[in-house]
Design a protein around this motif. Structure first.
Motif, PDB file in Angstrom:
ATOM      1  N   GLU A 176      18.538  11.994 -19.165  1.00  0.00           N
ATOM      2  CA  GLU A 176      18.974  11.027 -20.173  1.00  0.00           C
ATOM      3  C   GLU A 176      20.157  10.207 -19.663  1.00  0.00           C
ATOM      4  N   ASP A 177      21.068  10.860 -18.925  1.00  0.00           N
ATOM      5  CA  ASP A 177      22.217  10.147 -18.370  1.00  0.00           C
ATOM      6  C   ASP A 177      21.765   9.113 -17.339  1.00  0.00           C
ATOM      7  N   GLN A 178      20.792   9.492 -16.486  1.00  0.00           N
ATOM      8  CA  GLN A 178      20.268   8.544 -15.505  1.00  0.00           C
ATOM      9  C   GLN A 178      19.614   7.348 -16.189  1.00  0.00           C
ATOM     10  N   LYS A 179      18.848   7.638 -17.235  1.00  0.00           N
ATOM     11  CA  LYS A 179      18.180   6.548 -17.951  1.00  0.00           C
ATOM     12  C   LYS A 179      19.209   5.615 -18.600  1.00  0.00           C
ATOM     13  N   ALA A 180      20.281   6.216 -19.177  1.00  0.00           N
ATOM     14  CA  ALA A 180      21.307   5.392 -19.818  1.00  0.00           C
ATOM     15  C   ALA A 180      22.031   4.529 -18.784  1.00  0.00           C
TER      16      ALA A 180
END
Length: 313
Positions: A176-180
């Motif tokens: 999720e952090d990578q996507k954000a």
């Protein structure tokens, strides 16, 4: 005064063995019942049906013995009082105990014997009782150890599940952090691209402005030609990304000064099969695999402007 059964229970004997002993001895008292328990401590408790058969057999044997003595006039020394295993020499009080021995040992040869099995002495009874209690204590200790081991294994399994659960949670948070981060980068690139497009349009408009008309209307001055932009200097680069993980290719227009790292972040935001730190790109024409140093260069510096097809792996 407590009953024979209560006294035997207080000694630590199993209820099933006590019932068997009382029935086998026909409730003839505490001592015979205890003798029966001690003598048969190593044998499995027979079913109620088997116990009934044994009692009936004993009655029949007693009646048959009395009739045999009366008929033949045989002396007590000549009457068979036990059953002997011809293979190992062990002596048994009844047919039931001899049958149990045959099943356990596989011995098949038995004979009648005039040897009488003497009851246990007080010392032998005490020793046997102590042995039984020791075995019972060892059995209970083994059960407690097994219960403790089972409890420890259950605890370890629960801890392992919690560890796996926490690892999965961290993995999801990382994705999720990578996507954000990729989404933020993409928005920044979109803003940069929009500003670059606007600046390019303004530049073309300035360089392509027409001169004011001359005084001679018959021969108007030709307009100044619009300056042509070289393809390698195009402010935008259109890329088609073909995914080795499968799926339709990705297509996007980037600012030409964007780096391949920016492209990697966008690909990672579009497909969870790729990680921005490990994804690599390669072109088929000219054939080239871009290094980590190339990833830091702009699309223009890598010769990808104004358009190119890349393989992501």
């Amino acid at each position: 005064m407590s009953s024979d059964k209560e006294q035997l229970l207080a000694m630590g004997f199993e209820p099933a063995r006590i019932d068997w002993a009382l029935k086998a001895t026909k409730n003839s008292g505490l001592q015979p019942a205890m003798d029966h328990v001690l003598e048969n401590s190593e044998k499995p408790v027979p079913t109620a049906e088997e116990q009934n058969i044994d009692v009936a057999d004993d009655d029949d044997d007693a009646e048959a013995l009395a009739a045999h003595i009366k008929k033949t006039g045989a002396s007590d020394e000549q009457i068979a009082k036990s059953i002997k295993c011809s293979e190992c020499g062990k002596v048994f009080r009844s047919q039931a105990t001899a049958s149990f021995h045959a099943e356990r040992s596989g011995h098949q040869e038995f004979e009648e014997s005039t040897e009488e099995i003497k009851p246990l002495t007080e010392e032998e009874k005490k020793a046997k009782l102590a042995e039984l209690r020791e075995k019972l204590a060892a059995k209970r200790a083994a059960l407690r150890r097994k219960a403790g081991q089972d409890s420890g294994k259950i605890k370890e399994d629960l801890q392992l599940k919690e560890i796996n659960k926490e690892a999965e949670r961290k993995r999801r948070e990382k994705i999720e952090d990578q996507k954000a981060r990729a989404a933020i980068k993409a928005q920044i690139e979109a803003d940069k691209r929009e500003r670059a497009e606007k600046a390019a349009r303004e530049k073309v408009a300035r360089e392509g402005a027409t001169l004011p008309p001359t005084t001679s209307s018959a021969n108007p001055a030709p307009s100044k030609p619009v300056a042509a932009v070289k393809s390698s200097e195009n402010p935008e680069t259109r890329l088609q990304i073909r995914l080795s993980a499968g799926g339709p290719p990705l297509t996007k227009t980037f600012a030409s000064d964007s780096t391949l790292v920016d492209v990697a972040e966008w690909v990672a935001s579009e497909s969870l099969a790729y990680n921005v730190d490990t994804v690599t790109f390669a072109s088929t024409f000219p054939r080239k695999t871009y290094s980590r140093e190339d990833m830091k260069k702009s699309l223009k510096e890598n010769g990808l402007t104004p358009s190119a097809v890349l393989m992501a792996s």
